[in-house]
Design a protein around this motif. Structure first.
Motif, short mmCIF file in Angstrom:
data_model
loop_
_atom_site.label_atom_id
_atom_site.label_comp_id
_atom_site.label_asym_id
_atom_site.label_seq_id
_atom_site.Cartn_x
_atom_site.Cartn_y
_atom_site.Cartn_z
N TYR A 62 -6.70 -0.05 -6.39
CA TYR A 62 -5.96 1.08 -5.83
C TYR A 62 -5.14 1.73 -6.93
CZ TYR A 62 -6.94 -1.31 -1.42
OH TYR A 62 -7.55 -1.93 -0.38
N PRO A 63 -5.07 3.07 -6.95
CA PRO A 63 -4.28 3.74 -7.98
C PRO A 63 -2.79 3.81 -7.66
CG PRO A 63 -5.49 5.35 -6.70
CD PRO A 63 -5.90 3.99 -6.20
N LEU A 64 -2.43 3.68 -6.37
CA LEU A 64 -1.01 3.69 -6.02
C LEU A 64 -0.80 3.05 -4.66
CD1 LEU A 64 -0.24 5.97 -3.67
CD2 LEU A 64 -0.48 7.54 -5.55
N LEU A 65 0.47 2.69 -4.41
CA LEU A 65 0.87 2.08 -3.14
C LEU A 65 1.90 2.97 -2.47
CD1 LEU A 65 1.17 -0.31 -1.11
CD2 LEU A 65 2.83 -1.30 -2.72
N ALA A 66 1.65 3.30 -1.20
CA ALA A 66 2.60 4.08 -0.40
C ALA A 66 3.07 3.19 0.74
CB ALA A 66 1.93 5.33 0.14
N ILE A 67 4.39 3.15 0.94
CA ILE A 67 4.97 2.27 1.96
C ILE A 67 5.84 3.09 2.92
CG2 ILE A 67 6.41 0.25 2.41
CD1 ILE A 67 5.92 -0.59 -0.52
N GLU A 68 5.58 2.91 4.20
CA GLU A 68 6.45 3.47 5.25
C GLU A 68 7.31 2.32 5.73
OE1 GLU A 68 8.55 5.69 7.43
OE2 GLU A 68 6.89 6.67 6.38
#
Length: 130
Positions: A62-68
């Motif tokens: 994965y190129p990035l991690l997004a967290i809600e």
């Protein structure tokens, strides 16, 4: 508070990591500012924290991690695994799915421990050392 804890953890544990937080997340903005903030986003439901680092090879590609982020104790899912009926959470879940569809890792994290574990697994390929 949770948002700050996660940002402090990233700063302490991963000081060279590039990340961004949505400062306005959870704030009660004056109406004019809220309208402007909304107009500066591609759409509603954008995640609270985005980590602009590739995942550890043991975690996936994965190129990035997004967290809600969600507060401790928030129940997102029913016992049958479906999302609880809540327009705000549904909107956020849709955005996370849009990001996944584009090849990013995008997840909810309920409470600090879940957020920390997700970050550690993503960046280190394993669970937290402490």
């Amino acid at each position: 508070m949770l948002h700050q804890q996660v940002c402090d953890y990233l700063r302490l544990r991963y000081p060279y990591t590039v990340w961004r937080t949505d400062f306005a997340a959870g704030l009660k903005l004056p109406p004019q500012v809220a309208i402007r903030h909304k107009r500066l986003q591609s759409s509603a439901g954008f995640p609270d924290i985005t980590i602009f680092e590739p995942s550890h090879v043991m975690y996936g590609e994965y190129p990035l991690l997004a967290i809600e982020l969600k507060a401790e104790g928030v129940e997102l899912y029913k016992k049958d695994g479906t999302l609880r009926a809540n327009p705000h959470i549904e909107e956020q879940a849709e955005m996370l799915q849009k990001l996944r569809d584009r090849g990013y890792k995008a997840e909810f994290a309920v409470g600090f421990d879940q957020a920390r574990n997700l970050i550690d697994q993503y960046l280190r390929g394993g669970t937290s050392l402490f």
